[in-house]
Design an enzyme around this catalytic site. Structure first.
Site, short mmCIF file in Angstrom:
data_model
loop_
_atom_site.label_atom_id
_atom_site.label_comp_id
_atom_site.label_asym_id
_atom_site.label_seq_id
_atom_site.Cartn_x
_atom_site.Cartn_y
_atom_site.Cartn_z
CG HIS A 92 -1.63 1.15 1.67
ND1 HIS A 92 -3.00 1.54 0.73
CD2 HIS A 92 -1.36 2.31 2.10
CE1 HIS A 92 -3.34 2.68 1.12
NE2 HIS A 92 -2.48 3.37 1.97
CD GLU A 93 2.13 3.49 3.76
OE1 GLU A 93 2.17 4.54 3.06
OE2 GLU A 93 1.18 3.02 4.37
#
Length: 223
Positions: A92-93
């Protein structure tokens, strides 16, 4: 006030759901057996992002992407973990980094709003407090406008977070980091994380709307 309590309750429920979902899938491994840090590094390198670092940070779910330092920062559980939860959060990051690289418009807009949102967060309650104490509709309105700027920042954050989660899931499945039978778990983790931003936005909006009738009533009194 009643609406604000409902929003706060909704936020609390979402936070509990995130912790429960994250804890559940923190115990479920992936087919790749890569740690979150290794998965992040793999995807970054595959996209030619060799200059982006992957760093460990303290805290629980303190994971974030720092666009100024070009660094993906992962909490210890996700940096070292090989679970669905760890890989999901790590990628996600990385999704935010890909947004940064490809000039994803909502991310650019959010970056542009940062100075205004900071001013709104720092001074809105001061202006509202002074407006109420001094019975000044103008000061109260300034406070509401400042708070609205901070709320706008949170609203713009929503598509940024959901898009990063969508990118993460596509990468995990497409690159074989998780098997298709584990996709459901990854989706649940990513959706739970994204819902926390929805909850925070609902709370902020409820707080903002609480002061609008106050301003209207004060303005009517001045007339």
């Amino acid at each position: 006030m009643h609406g604000n309590l409902k929003a706060g309750c909704f936020n609390h429920i979402i936070q509990l759901y995130l912790r429960k979902t994250y804890s559940k899938y923190l115990r479920v491994g992936t087919s790749s057996s890569l740690t979150g840090a290794q998965a992040a590094r793999k995807v970054l390198d595959e996209n030619g992002l060799y200059n982006v670092t992957v760093e460990e940070v303290r805290g629980h779910l303190s994971d974030h992407y720092d666009p100024r330092a070009k660094a993906v920062r992962l909490s210890s559980d996700n940096y070292h973990g090989t679970s669905i939860a760890s890989i999901s959060v790590a990628l996600h990051e990385v999704g935010h980094n890909l947004q940064d690289r490809y000039n994803y418009a909502p991310l650019r807009f959010r970056h542009a709003l940062v100075p205004v949102a900071n001013i709104g967060s720092n001074f809105s309650f001061i202006l509202i407090f002074l407006g109420v104490i001094l019975s000044s509709a103008n000061l109260l309105l300034l406070g509401i406008v400042a708070m609205a700027a901070a709320v706008l920042f949170q609203v713009v954050t929503l598509p940024v977070e959901f898009n990063a989660s969508s990118r993460a899931l596509d990468i995990m499945v497409g690159s074989g980091l998780i098997r298709n039978d584990k996709e459901h778990g990854a989706r649940k983790v990513l959706n739970a994380a994204a819902l926390t931003y929805v909850a925070a936005t609902v709370v902020a909006l409820a707080e903002l709307l609480r002061f609008v009738p106050m301003f209207t009533g004060m303005q009517n009194d001045e007339d």
